[in-house]
Scaffold this active site. Sequence first.
Site, PDB file in Angstrom:
ATOM      1  N   SER A  57     -10.473  -0.428   7.521  1.00  0.00           N
ATOM      2  CA  SER A  57      -9.194  -0.373   5.771  1.00  0.00           C
ATOM      3  C   SER A  57      -8.472  -1.449   6.104  1.00  0.00           C
ATOM      4  O   SER A  57      -8.265  -1.804   4.256  1.00  0.00           O
ATOM      5  CB  SER A  57      -8.295   1.052   5.702  1.00  0.00           C
ATOM      6  N   SER A 106      -9.500   2.110   3.011  1.00  0.00           N
ATOM      7  CA  SER A 106      -8.631   2.864   2.246  1.00  0.00           C
ATOM      8  C   SER A 106      -7.972   2.092   1.573  1.00  0.00           C
ATOM      9  O   SER A 106      -6.742   2.218   0.561  1.00  0.00           O
ATOM     10  CB  SER A 106      -7.707   3.832   2.888  1.00  0.00           C
ATOM     11  N   LYS A 163       0.859  -1.197   0.210  1.00  0.00           N
ATOM     12  CA  LYS A 163       0.153   0.273  -0.343  1.00  0.00           C
ATOM     13  C   LYS A 163       0.396   1.003   0.259  1.00  0.00           C
ATOM     14  O   LYS A 163       1.725   1.468   0.947  1.00  0.00           O
ATOM     15  CB  LYS A 163      -1.089  -0.402   1.302  1.00  0.00           C
TER      16      LYS A 163
END
Length: 487
Positions: free
Chosen positions: A177, A153, A78
């Site tokens: 998330s 996210s 990420k």
Amino acid sequence: MSRDIHAMSAAQLAAALRAKEFSAQEVARHFLARIQRSTLGAFLAVDEEATLSQARAADALLAAGDAPPLAGVPIAHKDIFVTRDWPTTAGSRMLEGYRSPFESTVTRLFQEAGMVCLGKLSCDEFAMGSSNENCAFGPVKNPWDTSRVPGGSSGGSAAAVAARLAPAATGTDTGGSIRQPSSFCGITGIKPTYGRASRYGMVAFASSLDQAGPLARSAEDCALLLSAMCAPDPLHDSTSLDLPPEDFSRSLGGSIKGLRIGLPREFFGEGMESGVRAALDGALDALRALGAITVDISLPSAALAVAVYYIIAPAEASSNLSRYDGVKFGRRASRYADLQEMYERTRAEGFGAEVKRRIMTGTYVLSHGYYDAYYLQAQKVRRQIADDFQRAFAQCDVIAGPATPTAAWPLGAHESNPLADYMADIYTLPASLAGLPAMSTPAGFDAAGLPVGLQLIGNYLQEAGLLQAAHQLQGATDWHTKAPANI
């Protein structure tokens, strides 16, 4: 090769690499080619030479015969973790083009485990969002239905794993998330106990909530990844737990007969889609068939979690994001008359709408005259939520419920209603506020064929037990093996 590389789990790839079925470089090239063809928008940065350099190093470890268990297995990160070999943007124009001079602890540990980085994955800007539509570089599409969101996210991470662009990915979970996008994309993801994984080099959103975790195809994969990424980091992270590395896969094969699974009445009321409820009922029936016992429990303060979270998290974000002012690092406005205007233009140009909304909210609740009324009260209720969990764990070993009240919604559906995004986290926020380990495991599909996730929550430091329950469920079902069509 007898098997498609991308169809293999991280554990299967690790075994095949050790058996010399193929090299780490062959595996890396296979995934890089798939990434290049993908139109999902999951990756923000790819560097073939950097990836192949790591693959060559992994092949050397494998040839020497003393390679770590995950050597040569690809992973993608990420874009909230800083990396030296790939740019880090946190999904924001504010950090566009930023190159970190150091490596985050989590990504460094995966390097030391011999894993091969495929690149950086899209995320909501500064990890603020529930749909991955807040990324400054465009939204990510859900591979199960490209007209829908992948969740956020960590939507880029979940989409990449579900679409077989990477066998594993890192994510961060502040209010859900990891679990919410895992649910939307039909994969497995776990948020460990707060402090298990170092936050050093993880771009901060809300420091008392942010926690790193893995996303992968199965509980077995997540157990292997979690074992590699969790270690004490006292020099860099004061919130890092002083615990030795742990083998989270040690109990995977154990029976769950007699396991007490608590079902909070607050998680099974109004607001849950019928398709989600039907899938959860099927997953709970499968757990009962394995010998688990379900018991009714209550988390009376859970209903306040959304309000509490959207006071505490924006307050911490307001403080953390104050560093992006055009002076220290990151973006600086190109035109300004004086220092004040430079600050204003830099932040106006660099931050997106959702980040600005949360900064404004956080600044308000921390301001003179409102701190006691809002922030202090929210912290008191946060303690009540944590206490509720401890009372519940006196009656059960694991808590189960939905990861999300709905399946993935269409892209743009919540554009004019940010509160709808916030309410999507209603079931994941309580565990985050309490700092508890929690995960999402595939639990089937709704009537439209969209994935549904079962959330499992454990007491502090009980990640191995959560992974055991999920692994046993996955051994009795095949939901986690399903892949989107046309990938």
